[in-house]
Design an enzyme around this catalytic site. Sequence first.
Site, mmCIF file in Angstrom:
data_model
loop_
_atom_site.group_PDB
_atom_site.id
_atom_site.type_symbol
_atom_site.label_atom_id
_atom_site.label_comp_id
_atom_site.label_asym_id
_atom_site.label_seq_id
_atom_site.Cartn_x
_atom_site.Cartn_y
_atom_site.Cartn_z
ATOM 1 N N HIS A 187 -19.827 4.636 70.709
ATOM 2 C CA HIS A 187 -20.724 4.592 71.875
ATOM 3 C C HIS A 187 -20.069 5.278 73.088
ATOM 4 C CE1 HIS A 187 -22.951 2.010 69.302
ATOM 5 N NE2 HIS A 187 -22.348 0.891 69.599
ATOM 6 N N HIS B 297 -29.538 -1.563 71.683
ATOM 7 C CA HIS B 297 -28.628 -2.363 70.856
ATOM 8 C C HIS B 297 -28.940 -3.862 70.911
ATOM 9 C CE1 HIS B 297 -24.968 -3.288 68.671
ATOM 10 N NE2 HIS B 297 -24.544 -2.036 68.724
ATOM 11 N N GLU C 1 -31.072 -0.043 65.369
ATOM 12 C CA GLU C 1 -30.743 0.944 66.399
ATOM 13 C C GLU C 1 -31.236 2.330 65.976
ATOM 14 O OE1 GLU C 1 -26.430 0.547 67.324
ATOM 15 O OE2 GLU C 1 -26.564 -1.138 65.926
#
Length: 304
Positions: free
Chosen positions: A96, A136, A269
């Site tokens: 991320h 998320h 996701e």
Amino acid sequence: MGEQPKPELYELNNGSIRIKITNYGAIVTHLFVPDRHGNVADIVLGFDSIESYMKDNSPYFGCIVGRVANRIRDGKFALNGVHYTLPVNNGPNSLHGYPGDVTATATYALTSSKTMRLDMEAVPKNKATPINLAQHTYWNLAGHNSGDVLDHSLQIWGSQITPVDQNSIPTGEFLPVKGTAFDFTSEKKIGNSITDVPGLGYDHNYVLDCGEEKIGLKHAAKVKDPSGSRVLDLWTDAPGMQFYTANYVNGVAGKEGAVYEKHSGLCLETQGFPNAINQSNFPSIVVQPGEKYKQTMLFEFSAE
């Protein structure tokens, strides 16, 4: 850099869905929906205070992750002849991560009595950059404090996954799920074959098929809670979806005194493929100056 805006909490309420969202990370902190008997529950994992979301060891509850969601192998990639090295925060990988200078927006809206829409957009300032945003949220349709989700039923409109190596980086191959523990092409309880998955559980990218559509979005997944019959249908225009079963959530102190353990929620996701910046056969996640990254997600809540 300018002064960061003060974290605020906002509420959307249309009489059947009630959502609380903070401008810090565009996090969904609470989401209340009824079951078939009209009993309302908060179905997303989270914390009581915004400050708890800011801790370094937070499991990304409810937030938009990016600049590049998911993993980049060894935290390195090359773009237009320039080699970039990112902070490594997930074994040998960057998870991320955030290279480049980008303006991003996330817009949540309740578009019907049972539907939440999320539009994510991002624009690079002056140079090409990889962009891959993902929502998320950890879902537990029985209620955020109701235990594990192994009895939830799941269907995924994806007949292939991108298999991974020992560091959870895709090998570049495409693996048909038919006959494997990853096969959710028909509705199946999550717990049925999770023990057959290498590692601690599901944390894999599904290649979404072009099947059933709604307003130009692909049907990605359908989740059912067996006890209260809440149903979530997810639609997207992203090419992939990381299905994650909260494998690393372990004794996390959550909202209202809840303690979240392994498999206490599931993440759906929708996004570009993991490590796509280093895999030429994956759909590109590079956005050029003057272009705009876009992703739309539609969350439909119902009761059966």
